[in-house]
Design a protein around this motif. Structure first.
Motif, PDB file in Angstrom:
ATOM      1  N   ARG A 197      36.921  61.782 -18.518  1.00  0.00           N
ATOM      2  CA  ARG A 197      35.855  62.439 -17.749  1.00  0.00           C
ATOM      3  C   ARG A 197      35.446  61.586 -16.544  1.00  0.00           C
ATOM      4  NH1 ARG A 197      32.448  63.377 -21.590  1.00  0.00           N
ATOM      5  NH2 ARG A 197      32.891  65.607 -21.834  1.00  0.00           N
ATOM      6  N   HIS A 198      35.333  60.277 -16.748  1.00  0.00           N
ATOM      7  CA  HIS A 198      34.942  59.373 -15.665  1.00  0.00           C
ATOM      8  C   HIS A 198      35.979  59.399 -14.540  1.00  0.00           C
ATOM      9  CE1 HIS A 198      33.291  55.882 -13.623  1.00  0.00           C
ATOM     10  NE2 HIS A 198      34.491  55.323 -13.639  1.00  0.00           N
ATOM     11  N   ASN A 249      37.372  67.696 -11.617  1.00  0.00           N
ATOM     12  CA  ASN A 249      36.404  68.218 -12.575  1.00  0.00           C
ATOM     13  C   ASN A 249      37.096  68.444 -13.911  1.00  0.00           C
ATOM     14  OD1 ASN A 249      33.842  68.866 -10.957  1.00  0.00           O
ATOM     15  ND2 ASN A 249      35.436  69.852  -9.739  1.00  0.00           N
ATOM     16  N   PHE A 259      38.091  61.827 -13.719  1.00  0.00           N
ATOM     17  CA  PHE A 259      37.990  63.092 -12.991  1.00  0.00           C
ATOM     18  C   PHE A 259      36.796  63.083 -12.043  1.00  0.00           C
ATOM     19  CE2 PHE A 259      40.999  65.040 -15.969  1.00  0.00           C
ATOM     20  CZ  PHE A 259      41.583  66.035 -15.202  1.00  0.00           C
ATOM     21  N   SER A 260      35.637  62.724 -12.548  1.00  0.00           N
ATOM     22  CA  SER A 260      34.418  62.834 -11.749  1.00  0.00           C
ATOM     23  C   SER A 260      34.377  61.828 -10.608  1.00  0.00           C
ATOM     24  CB  SER A 260      33.185  62.660 -12.640  1.00  0.00           C
ATOM     25  OG  SER A 260      33.170  61.381 -13.238  1.00  0.00           O
ATOM     26  N   LYS A 261      34.912  60.628 -10.818  1.00  0.00           N
ATOM     27  CA  LYS A 261      34.840  59.587  -9.783  1.00  0.00           C
ATOM     28  C   LYS A 261      35.798  59.851  -8.636  1.00  0.00           C
ATOM     29  CE  LYS A 261      34.961  54.597  -9.031  1.00  0.00           C
ATOM     30  NZ  LYS A 261      35.097  53.250  -9.647  1.00  0.00           N
ATOM     31  N   GLY A 312      41.682  70.157 -16.590  1.00  0.00           N
ATOM     32  CA  GLY A 312      40.712  70.069 -15.503  1.00  0.00           C
ATOM     33  C   GLY A 312      41.310  70.441 -14.169  1.00  0.00           C
TER      34      GLY A 312
END
Length: 241
Positions: free
Chosen positions: A114-115, A123, A117-119, A89
């Motif tokens: 994923r959480h 990405n 990265f996004s928080k 990512g």
């Protein structure tokens, strides 16, 4: 060959690992488990297991605990089955990040990665999205002040691919993954003990990140590294102090 300034980042990383010794032990135990399960308990015939045990010793793990985990993984004791999964990512400023995990629950692990990265401003990408920016290799890093001529002579004679002089005086020896152990042993026999020695994913080019962005990037890396299933995190960011 001139390189980038990596010494501060390496020392920072080592310091953070020391602060999280319990977590480091957990990661090493998983590495021992997978190495022994895949290649057997005979360290003379299993280079990956030898490296894992070297890491365990460097982290002051007791010998009986090392033996217990080798026996457990090689079938002498019951254990959990782990699978290795890599995620790729982007972090702050487009920095590339590779996350290597070992997990007994793929669904849980991808959700947690994923959480994170996004928080925290990153990405999660697809397989192959950033890996091309890294080289799978052996890397030995010597402190500023080490004799570059001596390192170069021993390293190249023992099969190293390159010796890199970084801007801050640190010296990097780059090897193929298969030649790493032989080069490391030759250097140590010559009295040259690296401050960091591992088979790694080395960034081919780095991205300088400073100020608030550096703090945000460090936070993202910390959160990812703290996930239970994460073994290693590689990135190409050079974070300003």
């Amino acid at each position: 060959m001139a390189g980038h300034s990596k010494w501060a980042n390496i020392q920072h990383r080592k310091g953070r690992q020391d602060e999280k010794r319990g977590k480091v032990w957990t990661r090493i135990i998983r590495e021992i488990t997978v190495a022994a399960r895949q290649g057997g308990a005979d360290v003379t015939a299993n280079p990956r297991l030898r490296l894992a045990i070297d890491k365990a010793k460097a982290a002051n793990m007791p010998a009986d605990r090392i033996k217990y985990n080798v026996d457990k993984a090689s079938g002498n004791l019951e254990g959990v089955n782990y699978e290795e999964i890599r995620y790729e990512g982007y972090g702050i400023g487009g920095a590339a990040i590779i996350v290597d995990t070992m997990t007994d629950n793929r669904v849980r692990t991808v959700a947690e990665v994923r959480h994170a990265f996004s928080k925290y401003g990153g990405n999660l990408g697809t397989e192959g999205s950033v890996a091309f920016q890294f080289k799978h290799c052996g890397q030995l890093v010597f402190a500023p002040g080490t004799s570059e001529d001596k390192v170069m002579e021993v390293a190249l004679e023992s099969g190293a691919e390159d010796v890199v002089s970084d801007d801050d005086g640190a010296i990097e020896v780059i090897t193929s993954p298969t030649d790493f152990e032989a080069v490391k042993n030759a250097l140590e026999a010559a009295g040259l003990v690296a401050d960091m020695a591992e088979v790694t994913m080395r960034a081919e080019n780095t991205i300088a990140i400073a100020g608030e962005d550096a703090l945000r990037m460090q936070k993202l890396l910390d959160v990812i590294e703290d996930l239970d299933d994460v073994q290693n995190v590689y990135h190409n960011a050079e974070l300003a102090e």
